[in-house]
Design an enzyme around this catalytic site. Structure first.
Site, mmCIF file in Angstrom:
data_model
loop_
_atom_site.group_PDB
_atom_site.id
_atom_site.type_symbol
_atom_site.label_atom_id
_atom_site.label_comp_id
_atom_site.label_asym_id
_atom_site.label_seq_id
_atom_site.Cartn_x
_atom_site.Cartn_y
_atom_site.Cartn_z
ATOM 1 N N HIS A 145 0.845 -1.098 -0.047
ATOM 2 C CA HIS A 145 -0.140 0.099 -0.011
ATOM 3 C C HIS A 145 0.816 1.346 -0.043
ATOM 4 O O HIS A 145 0.488 2.235 -0.299
ATOM 5 C CB HIS A 145 -1.197 -0.053 1.201
ATOM 6 C CG HIS A 145 -0.427 0.576 2.531
ATOM 7 N ND1 HIS A 145 0.001 -0.623 3.362
ATOM 8 C CD2 HIS A 145 -0.080 1.444 2.970
ATOM 9 C CE1 HIS A 145 0.479 -0.035 4.586
ATOM 10 N NE2 HIS A 145 0.517 1.197 4.303
ATOM 11 N N ASP A 175 0.230 -7.573 1.516
ATOM 12 C CA ASP A 175 0.718 -6.244 1.727
ATOM 13 C C ASP A 175 2.146 -5.947 1.726
ATOM 14 O O ASP A 175 2.687 -5.267 2.364
ATOM 15 C CB ASP A 175 -0.108 -5.567 2.749
ATOM 16 C CG ASP A 175 0.122 -4.035 2.798
ATOM 17 O OD1 ASP A 175 0.053 -3.581 1.828
ATOM 18 O OD2 ASP A 175 -0.055 -3.338 3.942
ATOM 19 N N SER A 254 4.681 2.337 7.813
ATOM 20 C CA SER A 254 4.505 1.426 7.209
ATOM 21 C C SER A 254 5.619 0.847 6.245
ATOM 22 O O SER A 254 6.175 1.871 5.472
ATOM 23 C CB SER A 254 3.328 1.885 6.252
ATOM 24 O OG SER A 254 2.055 1.894 7.134
#
Length: 424
Positions: A145, A175, A254
């Site tokens: 993402h 992911d 992230s």
């Protein structure tokens, strides 16, 4: 006569007693007053600001007695050079005209406003970690993402140098994504530790760029809160196992590493899992993709540029979305069956078709895993490799059946596979 003398004596003693009482009261009052005066004087003296000043100062900085080379500091130093910021660049449509009363118009006053160009701007920022160096190339693992929708990618190294990056491959189900950069300025490469060996309560560090590259190489400390949480990951709702930690993880972290006190990467932080699950900001609850899963995925991405997983060739809905009346009248399910997935369509020649599965069959188990919804079915299916076989348990017309699925068909997961469908 005697009575008169006795009365006189009694009055005399009464007077003495009265005088004594008055003398005691007066003496006590004087003593109390003196005591109050002394106490008041002491209070005033102790709270009054002293006259004069010490113009010479006199305070000094003492030697730092803290251990500056502790376990956490050493772990951070060993990995810090491998942690990077990842910049997602995307095209922004811009008109070359001037802003007029009714919107954009051309600078020469004509009505032709078709003149425009595409400019790349930073759409988002995340983190990553360099885990491999081979020849002139170095490889970075981050979240899918973080790089999703990019027209160009850049990586900011720990020394602040900005380099271009190519997307090697990405997997929406887990992911994860792998980038390739020039290795000329890469000095440090991180290593992975065994995530199966971690325990709750173990100290960990999260490193990344919370809120963007302005705060690059921020380190936070916490513990492993739970070793094996099951959450929905990616965009297709696939259930996956993640590490829970209370180390502070914010937007921008992230893709960054979660490391143990030996400096080994045991997980890749993924705020997407936390936000998708909680729906709001929650303090002290963050999630990371376990390193063992990470290594399996990135090795396949390096080798093939995509992830190949078994596919059943069906479309489905969760049984929970079917009304009780339809469960009884259409599916004819016994009342003991309350969870599973309903097959809505079977592709001709697919794995499911070959095994004899049909529309309105209700799958309740795959292998040894109970199927409660589409996410759990995918999670169970993705444990198998293409070419293997699996036993499926299902209900048809109220009767339980089993069949063997020969997983010869595959579904490719790439960086563009981001549509959310209940297909498999």
């Amino acid at each position: 006569m005697n009575r008169i003398k006795q009365a006189f004596k009694d009055r005399l003693w009464l007077g003495v007693i009265i005088v004594g009482l008055f003398a005691g009261l007066i003496g006590g009052g004087i003593a109390l007053g003196i005591n109050n005066l002394v106490q008041h004087h002491e209070e005033v003296t102790s709270t009054r600001v002293p006259a004069g000043s010490n113009k010479s100062g006199g305070t000094k900085v003492n030697k730092n007695k803290a251990d500056l080379n502790g376990e956490a500091s050493q772990a951070y130093k060993s990995v810090q050079g491998a942690v990077v910021s990842v910049i997602n660049k995307q095209k922004v449509q811009q008109s070359s005209g001037t802003l007029g009363i009714f919107g954009y118009g051309s600078s020469n006053g004509s009505n032709n406003d078709s003149s425009s160009d595409n400019k790349l701007e930073t759409a988002s920022e995340g983190s990553g970690v360099i885990y491999k160096k081979s020849g002139n190339s170095a490889y970075v693992v981050t979240n899918n993402h973080v790089v999703k929708g990019s027209n160009a990618l850049q990586v900011i190294l720990s020394n602040g140098k900005k380099v271009n990056a190519d997307l090697v491959g990405a997997d929406s189900a887990t992911d994860l994504a792998v980038l390739k950069i020039n290795a000329a300025n890469v000095k440090t490469v991180a290593s992975f530790g065994n995530s199966n060996s971690i325990v709750p309560g173990q100290d960990v560090l999260a490193i990344g760029s919370p809120m963007g590259s302005e705060y690059a190489n921020t380190v936070t400390k916490g513990i492993i809160s739970a070793k094996d949480r099951t959450l929905k990951a990616g965009t297709d709702g696939t259930l996956t196992s993640v590490i829970q930690t209370d180390a502070a993880i914010n937007s921008g972290n992230s893709g960054g590493p979660l490391i143990n006190m030996a400096g080994q990467v045991i997980g890749i932080n993924s705020m997407k899992l936390a936000s998708d699950t909680q729906g709001s900001s929650v303090e002290g609850i963050g999630f990371a993709i376990p390193s063992n899963e990470v290594v399996t995925i990135i090795n396949q991405l390096i080798k093939n540029g995509k992830i190949t997983r078994p596919s059943l060739g069906i479309s489905m809905v969760d049984l929970s979305n079917v009304t009780s009346d339809q469960q009884q009248s259409v599916l004819k399910l016994p009342t003991i069956v309350s969870k599973g997935v309903v097959i809505m369509d079977v592709n001709s020649g697919s794995v499911a078709d070959t095994a004899g599965l049909k529309k309105y069959d209700v799958i309740t188990k795959l292998g040894d895993t109970q199927v409660t919804d589409a996410g759990s079915l995918k999670a169970a299916l993705y444990k198998y490799k293409v070419g293997q076989s699996a036993k499926v348990t299902y209900y048809r017309d109220g009767q339980q059946h089993t069949a063997t699925l020969h997983l010869t068909k595959s579904a490719d997961t790439t960086s563009t596979d981001d549509s959310q469908q209940d297909n498999n």
